[in-house]
Design a protein around this motif. Structure first.
Motif, PDB file in Angstrom:
ATOM      1  N   CYS A  93       0.855  -1.188   0.000  1.00  0.00           N
ATOM      2  CA  CYS A  93       0.000   0.000   0.000  1.00  0.00           C
ATOM      3  C   CYS A  93       0.891   1.238   0.000  1.00  0.00           C
ATOM      4  O   CYS A  93       2.010   1.185  -0.512  1.00  0.00           O
ATOM      5  CB  CYS A  93      -0.979  -0.047   1.172  1.00  0.00           C
ATOM      6  SG  CYS A  93      -0.208  -0.316   2.782  1.00  0.00           S
ATOM      7  N   GLU A  98      -2.419   3.434   6.200  1.00  0.00           N
ATOM      8  CA  GLU A  98      -3.120   2.521   5.298  1.00  0.00           C
ATOM      9  C   GLU A  98      -2.765   1.068   5.614  1.00  0.00           C
ATOM     10  O   GLU A  98      -3.622   0.177   5.560  1.00  0.00           O
ATOM     11  CB  GLU A  98      -2.770   2.853   3.851  1.00  0.00           C
ATOM     12  CG  GLU A  98      -3.631   2.130   2.846  1.00  0.00           C
ATOM     13  CD  GLU A  98      -3.293   2.483   1.405  1.00  0.00           C
ATOM     14  OE1 GLU A  98      -3.655   1.695   0.514  1.00  0.00           O
ATOM     15  OE2 GLU A  98      -2.668   3.540   1.168  1.00  0.00           O
ATOM     16  N   GLU A 101      -4.818   0.172   8.652  1.00  0.00           N
ATOM     17  CA  GLU A 101      -6.224  -0.002   8.260  1.00  0.00           C
ATOM     18  C   GLU A 101      -6.442  -1.404   7.692  1.00  0.00           C
ATOM     19  O   GLU A 101      -7.381  -2.118   8.058  1.00  0.00           O
ATOM     20  CB  GLU A 101      -6.615   1.031   7.194  1.00  0.00           C
ATOM     21  CG  GLU A 101      -6.668   2.459   7.663  1.00  0.00           C
ATOM     22  CD  GLU A 101      -7.966   2.806   8.388  1.00  0.00           C
ATOM     23  OE1 GLU A 101      -8.979   2.099   8.199  1.00  0.00           O
ATOM     24  OE2 GLU A 101      -7.952   3.783   9.139  1.00  0.00           O
ATOM     25  N   ASN A 102      -5.589  -1.797   6.772  1.00  0.00           N
ATOM     26  CA  ASN A 102      -5.749  -3.089   6.108  1.00  0.00           C
ATOM     27  C   ASN A 102      -5.454  -4.249   7.044  1.00  0.00           C
ATOM     28  O   ASN A 102      -6.104  -5.302   6.959  1.00  0.00           O
ATOM     29  CB  ASN A 102      -4.869  -3.142   4.865  1.00  0.00           C
ATOM     30  CG  ASN A 102      -5.438  -2.320   3.721  1.00  0.00           C
ATOM     31  OD1 ASN A 102      -6.507  -2.615   3.211  1.00  0.00           O
ATOM     32  ND2 ASN A 102      -4.735  -1.275   3.328  1.00  0.00           N
ATOM     33  N   LYS A 105      -8.546  -4.804   9.042  1.00  0.00           N
ATOM     34  CA  LYS A 105      -9.597  -5.404   8.219  1.00  0.00           C
ATOM     35  C   LYS A 105      -9.364  -6.899   8.028  1.00  0.00           C
ATOM     36  O   LYS A 105     -10.300  -7.705   8.111  1.00  0.00           O
ATOM     37  CB  LYS A 105      -9.650  -4.703   6.867  1.00  0.00           C
ATOM     38  CG  LYS A 105     -10.274  -3.314   6.900  1.00  0.00           C
ATOM     39  CD  LYS A 105     -10.092  -2.581   5.584  1.00  0.00           C
ATOM     40  CE  LYS A 105     -10.881  -3.219   4.468  1.00  0.00           C
ATOM     41  NZ  LYS A 105     -10.740  -2.447   3.196  1.00  0.00           N
ATOM     42  N   VAL A 106      -8.113  -7.286   7.761  1.00  0.00           N
ATOM     43  CA  VAL A 106      -7.792  -8.706   7.585  1.00  0.00           C
ATOM     44  C   VAL A 106      -8.121  -9.480   8.858  1.00  0.00           C
ATOM     45  O   VAL A 106      -8.689 -10.581   8.815  1.00  0.00           O
ATOM     46  CB  VAL A 106      -6.304  -8.894   7.201  1.00  0.00           C
ATOM     47  CG1 VAL A 106      -5.898 -10.364   7.266  1.00  0.00           C
ATOM     48  CG2 VAL A 106      -6.044  -8.342   5.799  1.00  0.00           C
ATOM     49  N   SER A 234       2.563  -4.575  10.169  1.00  0.00           N
ATOM     50  CA  SER A 234       2.404  -3.399   9.310  1.00  0.00           C
ATOM     51  C   SER A 234       3.717  -2.629   9.272  1.00  0.00           C
ATOM     52  O   SER A 234       4.462  -2.584  10.251  1.00  0.00           O
ATOM     53  CB  SER A 234       1.274  -2.502   9.826  1.00  0.00           C
ATOM     54  OG  SER A 234       1.531  -2.064  11.149  1.00  0.00           O
ATOM     55  N   LEU A 261      -9.063  -6.655  -0.234  1.00  0.00           N
ATOM     56  CA  LEU A 261      -8.258  -5.447  -0.090  1.00  0.00           C
ATOM     57  C   LEU A 261      -8.016  -4.890  -1.488  1.00  0.00           C
ATOM     58  O   LEU A 261      -8.105  -5.620  -2.479  1.00  0.00           O
ATOM     59  CB  LEU A 261      -6.908  -5.748   0.568  1.00  0.00           C
ATOM     60  CG  LEU A 261      -6.914  -6.436   1.941  1.00  0.00           C
ATOM     61  CD1 LEU A 261      -5.486  -6.712   2.393  1.00  0.00           C
ATOM     62  CD2 LEU A 261      -7.661  -5.616   2.975  1.00  0.00           C
ATOM     63  N   THR A 263      -5.962  -1.365  -3.818  1.00  0.00           N
ATOM     64  CA  THR A 263      -5.199  -0.118  -3.837  1.00  0.00           C
ATOM     65  C   THR A 263      -4.905   0.263  -5.281  1.00  0.00           C
ATOM     66  O   THR A 263      -4.682  -0.623  -6.121  1.00  0.00           O
ATOM     67  CB  THR A 263      -3.884  -0.248  -3.050  1.00  0.00           C
ATOM     68  OG1 THR A 263      -3.096   0.930  -3.217  1.00  0.00           O
ATOM     69  CG2 THR A 263      -3.063  -1.455  -3.499  1.00  0.00           C
TER      70      THR A 263
END
Length: 375
Positions: A93, A98, A101-102, A105-106, A234, A261, A263
Motif C-alpha cells: 500500500c 493505510e 487499516e488493512n 480489516k484482515v 504493518s 483489499l 489499492t
C-alpha cells in the motif's frame, strides 16, 4: 491558493540532502538526527537508491494492480529473506496508516469480530480505524468514533487477560516500541503473555512496525527483540527511504479473496524499486549492525549528560528523557548547532531517529552540541 495549515513549521527549508545531512537554499548544512520521522533509513540520496528508482522510471513507472507486476514478487522474496518470515504473504500500500487499516480489516475478516484492543500512548495513523486506535483525542473526530476500541497500559497483565478471555476482540494492535509515545515498550514477559493469550482466544496479534521496522532497532523488526511472532505486521516509513510505500505482512493462515483489499498506487513499480534499494543497501552495508553499535554508543554517552533522567530504546530508535521540556533544547540544536531532532507526546523526551548509516563522528557532533545546550 494557500496551503491548509495543519503543521507548526520550523523556519528551515531543506532543498538538498546527502547522507546524514540536509542543506537549505543558502547552503547551510544540517545534521539530520530525525530522518523525517524515521523515514530516512539508508541516508539521503543514496546513490544506489537514486540509480534503482531512475532505472525503473526509464522502463515503467506505473501500471495498476489489474496486471502482473513482477517487481512486487521480487520485493516479496527479498523481504522474506531479510526479515526471516518465510511463506508469509505481502500486501503493498502507500503509508503506515493505510497498512494499519488493512491489517485491522484482515483480522476482522478472519474471526468475524469487531472490537480492537490497543494501548495508551499508541500512535497508529490518522485515517479512520488507524486514528481510532491512536491514543490522541485531539485528532479523533465524530466520524472516527464508531470503532469499538478498548485501551490499556503496557504490562497490565490482569486487565488485558480479562478483556481477551471474553473472546469478542478481533485483534490486538501494538507497537514493538512506541515512537510518538516517547520510545516506550512493554516487557519481554508481557509480550510473551500477550502472544499466548491471543493464541488461546483466536485473537489476531498485529505488530505495528511502521516506525520501528526495517532495521531501525538493530533487528529487522522491533518485535524480534522480544522473541515473539505476530500474526500480521504493518510497515512503512523506512521501507521506502522517502518514497511513499507501506506494506502488510500476513501469516499464511489468513486466506485472501478477490476484492478483500485493494489499492490504486500501492506496490507500483517505483515504490517497489525504492524498497528493494533500501533492502539491498541494508544488507550490503550491514546497516543493522551499524544501528546496534552506534545505538549502544549513543546511549552510553547520552546518559552522562546533565539533566538526563533516562535513555531508552534500541538501535537507532532512542528516547532521551530530561527533567524539563525539550522544546527549547530542540530549537537551540536546530538554529544554533544546525541539528534536527524529534519530539514526542512526552514533552520531556527528545527523540533520535537518524539514518542507519550515521557514523561515530556525527554521533559525537550531537553529543557535543547537547553538552553545550544543557550548560
Amino acid at each position: 491558493m494557500n496551503l491548509f495549515k495543519v503543521y507548526p513549521l520550523f523556519d528551515v527549508e531543506p532543498v538538498k540532502a546527502k547522507g546524514s545531512y540536509v542543506f537549505d537554499s543558502s547552503g547551510q548544512k544540517y545534521l539530520d538526527f530525525y530522518g523525517g520521522h524515521a523515514v530516512i533509513s539508508i541516508g539521503h540520496s543514496h546513490p544506489h537508491y537514486v540509480d534503482r528508482i531512475s532505472a525503473q522510471l526509464n522502463d515503467i513507472g506505473f501500471y495498476s494492480n489489474s496486471v502482473p507486476i513482477g517487481i512486487q514478487q521480487e520485493l516479496a522474496q527479498k523481504l522474506c529473506k531479510i526479515s526471516g518470515y518465510k511463506d508469509w504473504n505481502l500486501f503493498l500500500c502507500n503509508s503506515g496508516a493505510e497498512a494499519n487499516e488493512n491489517a485491522l480489516k484482515v483480522a476482522s475478516a478472519y474471526n468475524g469480530r469487531k472490537k480492537i484492543l490497543a494501548f495508551n500512548g499508541a500512535f497508529h495513523g490518522r485515517t479512520s480505524l488507524a486514528v481510532a486506535v491512536t491514543d490522541n483525542a485531539n485528532i479523533v473526530f465524530p466520524v472516527n468514533e464508531g470503532a469499538e476500541v478498548v485501551r490499556f497500559e503496557f504490562n497490565d497483565f490482569d486487565r488485558v487477560e480479562e478483556a481477551l478471555q471474553k473472546e469478542d476482540i478481533s485483534s490486538v494492535i501494538i507497537e514493538g516500541i512506541q515512537g510518538v509515545g516517547g520510545i516506550e515498550s512493554p516487557t519481554h514477559k508481557f509480550f510473551r503473555h500477550l502472544r499466548t493469550l491471543c493464541n488461546e482466544t483466536d485473537t489476531v496479534l498485529i505488530l505495528d512496525e511502521v516506525q520501528s521496522g526495517f532495521g531501525r532497532t538493530g533487528k529487522f523488526f522491533a518485535h524480534q527483540l522480544f522473541a515473539i511472532e505476530p500474526d500480521i505486521i504493518s510497515m512503512a516509513k523506512g521501507m521506502g527511504n522517502g518514497f511513499p510505500v507501506g506494506g502488510v505482512m500476513i501469516h499464511p493462515k489468513f486466506e485472501a479473496s478477490f476484492g478483500m483489499l485493494g489499492t490504486t498506487f500501492g506496490g507500483n513499480h517505483l515504490a517497489c524499486a525504492a524498497s528493494l534499494a533500501v533492502l539491498e543497501v541494508l544488507e550490503q552495508e550491514q546497516l543493522m549492525k551499524n544501528a546496534q553499535q552506534l545505538g549502544a554508543y549513543l546511549k552510553q554517552e547520552l546518559v552522562k549528560l546533565p539533566k538526563v533522567q533516562d535513555v531508552r530504546g534500541f538501535g537507532l530508535m532512542i528516547g532521551v528523557e530530561f527533567d524539563q521540556p525539550v522544546a527549547e533544547c530542540r530549537k537551540e540544536l536546530l538554529y544554533k548547532h544546525h541539528i534536527f531532532t524529534g519530539s514526542s507526546s512526552n514533552k520531556n523526551v527528545l527523540r533520535l531517529l537518524p539514518p542507519l548509516s550515521i557514523n561515530k563522528g556525527e554521533c559525537d557532533q550531537l553529543i557535543t552540541a547537547l553538552m553545550e545546550v544543557l550548560k
